[in-house]
Design an enzyme around this catalytic site. Structure first.
Site, mmCIF file in Angstrom:
data_model
loop_
_atom_site.group_PDB
_atom_site.id
_atom_site.type_symbol
_atom_site.label_atom_id
_atom_site.label_comp_id
_atom_site.label_asym_id
_atom_site.label_seq_id
_atom_site.Cartn_x
_atom_site.Cartn_y
_atom_site.Cartn_z
ATOM 1 N N GLY A 31 0.577 -1.458 0.296
ATOM 2 C CA GLY A 31 -0.053 0.290 0.062
ATOM 3 C C GLY A 31 1.016 0.983 -0.390
ATOM 4 O O GLY A 31 2.451 1.426 -0.056
ATOM 5 N N GLU B 13 7.097 -9.371 1.991
ATOM 6 C CA GLU B 13 5.972 -10.369 1.138
ATOM 7 C C GLU B 13 6.419 -9.873 -0.250
ATOM 8 O O GLU B 13 6.881 -10.371 -1.455
ATOM 9 C CB GLU B 13 5.092 -10.247 1.609
ATOM 10 C CG GLU B 13 4.427 -10.625 2.936
ATOM 11 C CD GLU B 13 3.537 -9.734 3.432
ATOM 12 O OE1 GLU B 13 2.105 -10.171 4.079
ATOM 13 O OE2 GLU B 13 4.113 -9.049 4.055
#
Length: 513
Positions: free
Chosen positions: A265, A288
Site C-alpha cells: 500500500g 512479502e
C-alpha cells in the site's frame, strides 16, 4: 511450438484454449490459483470460467496467495462463480459481495493457508491454475512475478493447469527459491539464516502427468495502485527515521538496522522510500511484496538485498525493472509465502515490521481490516504473521481520514486484528509513540500526546479522564467506547457538535459515575 517455454516434449500436446482448460473446473471444486498482490496471477482460465458461468451455473471455492489483478475477482464475482474465497482479496466488487453475505470470505494469516491444506483442515485442492514463464525438461513449473501459494497448490492439487505467459521474460528463471517444509511432527528447522539464503529449488517440482492443460497468454500483470508520497507520509517516514537514529545511538541497532518488512500500500511504500535520504545503508528486506520503494532503494545504493514473495510495481517502474531485470536479479529472491511469512524465520532474523492500520485505539490495539467494525476492506494479509513475531512491530496511519471527519485514533477500535501485545510503535504524521515497556495507562498518554490530530486530542483526553474514574488496568467507559463510530455513522463526522464541546468532560465524567 514454444519449445523454449515447454521444454518437456510430451507436454506440448497439452496446449489448449482457455475455454477448454476452464471446462476441467467443475461445480463445487476447490481451486487454487497463482497470484499475490496483482502479480503472477492466472489471467486466461479464470476469465474463461466466468464466461462459462454466464451460461452454466458453477460455484467454486477459490484460494490464492493474496489479491488478484486483471479484474479476475471482479469478473468471477459478477459471474456468480465465487461461493467461498480465501485468504485475501482487494477488489471492490468482491468486497461488496462479501459484505452483502453473498460470498463467504475466510480472512486468514497468509502463512497459514497451505499449512491448513497440508494437514487436511481445509478441503483439498481439486485443481490448480498456475502462471509460469516455462516448464522445465522434467516438468517443473517456473513461476513468474510471484510465488505465493503456487508451489503448494500445484503439489497438493489432483490436477494442474499451467498458463505460460510469453510477456514475462525468461530472465526471471533463477529468481525463485522453492522450499516446502516437511510434515509435522518430523519437520526440521527451516535452514534460512539470512535474507540472502537459498534453501530450495528454482522451480515447482511436480509429476508432469499432473499437468492436464497448458494455456498460452500474453497478458501483463496489473500495475500497483499506490499513490506517490505526500506531506503526511513524508512526515511519518521522518518520524521513523528519527526513531531509528535514536535506536542506533542507544546501541540497539546498527546503521544497517535489521531486515525490513513493509506491508502493501501507499503508506508503507512511502515510508520505505523515506530511507533514501536517511543515514542508514546496507539495508536488507525480508518481506512479502516488493514494491517501487524496494527498487528506489536499490537505485539509491541503500539496499543490498531483498527477499519477497512477489513483485508489484507501478506502470513506469514495472517497465524499467522488468525491462532490465538482470540488473537486479542477483539481489532478489522470491519465495513461497509460507516461507516469506513464517513465524520461525521472522523471529530468527529479527524483522523490523512496518504495516498499516485503518485505526488504532488509545491502548495500541489495531484494526487493519474492518470499516466501522463490520465491513471488511481487504484482509489481515501478512501483517499478523509479522506483528506477532517481529523484533519491532510498527503500525503507521494518517491521524485522520475522510477530510478530517474520522480520527484514526479512537477510544476503542471497532474490530481488533492486532492486540496491544503485538504493537511496539504507533506512528502518524503527528508523531511517534514508543509503546515498549508501557502499561495501558501509560500507553494511552503516549498515543494521545504523540499520534492524535489536535482537533481530536481534547476529546480523547476527556474520555481517558472519565475512564480513569471507573478504574481498572485498562480503563474504559464501555457505553461511550464506540460512540465515535456511532457519531460518524449518524452525522458523517466523529467531531462533537459545537453545542456539546463545552460540556465534553462533564458528559464523559457523568457517564463514568
Amino acid at each position: 511450438m514454444h519449445h523454449d517455454r515447454i521444454r518437456l516434449p510430451l507436454l506440448r500436446e497439452r496446449v489448449t484454449s482457455a475455454a477448454a482448460a476452464a471446462a476441467l473446473i467443475k461445480d463445487g471444486m476447490s481451486v487454487g490459483m497463482s497470484g499475490f498482490t496483482r502479480a503472477g496471477d492466472a489471467k486466461e482460465v479464470p476469465l474463461a470460467l466466468a464466461e462459462r458461468a454466464r451460461h452454466e451455473p458453477i460455484r467454486i471455492t477459490l484460494l490464492t496467495g493474496a489479491s488478484l489483478g486483471n479484474n479476475v475477482d471482479k469478473t468471477l464475482t459478477e459471474a456468480g462463480v465465487l461461493a467461498r474465497r480465501m485468504p485475501f482479496q482487494a477488489d471492490p466488487v468482491l468486497r461488496a459481495a462479501i459484505n452483502r453475505g453473498e460470498v463467504m470470505y475466510v480472512d486468514q494469516h497468509l502463512s497459514e493457508t497451505v499449512e491448513l491444506l497440508r494437514t487436511g483442515q481445509l478441503a483439498p485442492i481439486d485443481i490448480a491454475v498456475i502462471e509460469a514463464i516455462a516448464i522445465t525438461e522434467t516438468g517443473a513449473i517456473i513461476p513468474t512475478t510471484s510465488v505465493g501459494n503456487s508451489a503448494s497448490f500445484a503439489i497438493l492439487a489432483d490436477q494442474v493447469i499451467v498458463e505460460i505467459n510469453l510477456q514475462q521474460s525468461l530472465e526471471l528463471e533463477g529468481l525463485h527459491d522453492i522450499f516446502i517444509p516437511k510434515h509435522r511432527p518430523q519437520r526440521a528447522p527451516i535452514p534460512l539464516m539470512t535474507p540472502r539464503d537459498r534453501i530450495g529449488t528454482m522451480a515447482i517440482e511436480i509429476a508432469p502427468e499432473k499437468i492436464v492443460a497448458i494455456v498460452i497468454t500474453e497478458k501483463q500483470d496489473s500495475a500497483s495502485a499506490i499513490l506517490p508520497p505526500d506531506a503526511d507520509t513524508a512526515a511519518i517516514a521522518a518520524h521513523l527515521v528519527e526513531f531509528f537514529e535514536q535506536e542506533v545511538a542507544a546501541g540497539r541497532l546498527t546503521e544497517s538496522l535489521l531486515p525490513l518488512q513493509a506491508g502493501i500500500g501507499t503508506i508503507a511504500n512511502a515510508v520505505m522510500s523515506g530511507f533514501i535520504d536517511s543515514p542508514f545503508s546496507h539495508l536488507t528486506m525480508y518481506s512479502e511484496v516488493l514494491q517501487d520503494s524496494t527498487f528506489d532503494l536499490f537505485d539509491a545504493g541503500k539496499l543490498d538485498f531483498a527477499s519477497g514473495s512477489s513483485i508489484t510495481l507501478s506502470p513506469e517502474r514495472s517497465r524499467q525493472v522488468f525491462g532490465d531485470i538482470g540488473r537486479y536479479k542477483s539481489r532478489l529472491v522470491l519465495r513461497p509465502q509460507e516461507i516469506s511469512n513464517h513465524p520461525e524465520i521472522i523471529r530468527r532474523l529479527g524483522i523490523i515490521a512496518i504495516n498499516t492500520a485503518l485505526e488504532a485505539d488509545i491502548y495500541g490495539n489495531v484494526n487493519s481490516t474492518h470499516v466501522m467494525g463490520t465491513h471488511v476492506m481487504n484482509g489481515i494479509g501478512g501483517s499478523g504473521d509479522f506483528a506477532r513475531n517481529a523484533y519491532l512491530s510498527i503500525f503507521a496511519t494518517k491521524s485522520t481520514a475522510k477530510n478530517g471527519n474520522i480520527s484514526s485514533i479512537v477510544p476503542m477500535v471497532s474490530h481488533v486484528d492486532h492486540t496491544e501485545h503485538d504493537v511496539d510503535i504507533l506512528v502518524t504524521e503527528i508523531g511517534l509513540a514508543d509503546l515498549r515497556g508501557l502499561a495501558p495507562r501509560e500507553r494511552a498518554r503516549a498515543i494521545i500526546a504523540h499520534c492524535v490530530a489536535p482537533a481530536y486530542r481534547p476529546m480523547l483526553q476527556a474520555y481517558v479522564s472519565a475512564a480513569n474514574l471507573r478504574g481498572g488496568h485498562t480503563p474504559h467507559v464501555l457505553e461511550q467506547a464506540l460512540s465515535w463510530h456511532g457519531r460518524y455513522r449518524d452525522t458523517g463526522s466523529m467531531h462533537l457538535p459545537e453545542s456539546e464541546k463545552k460540556d465534553e468532560c462533564d458528559i464523559n465524567c457523568r457517564s463514568a459515575l
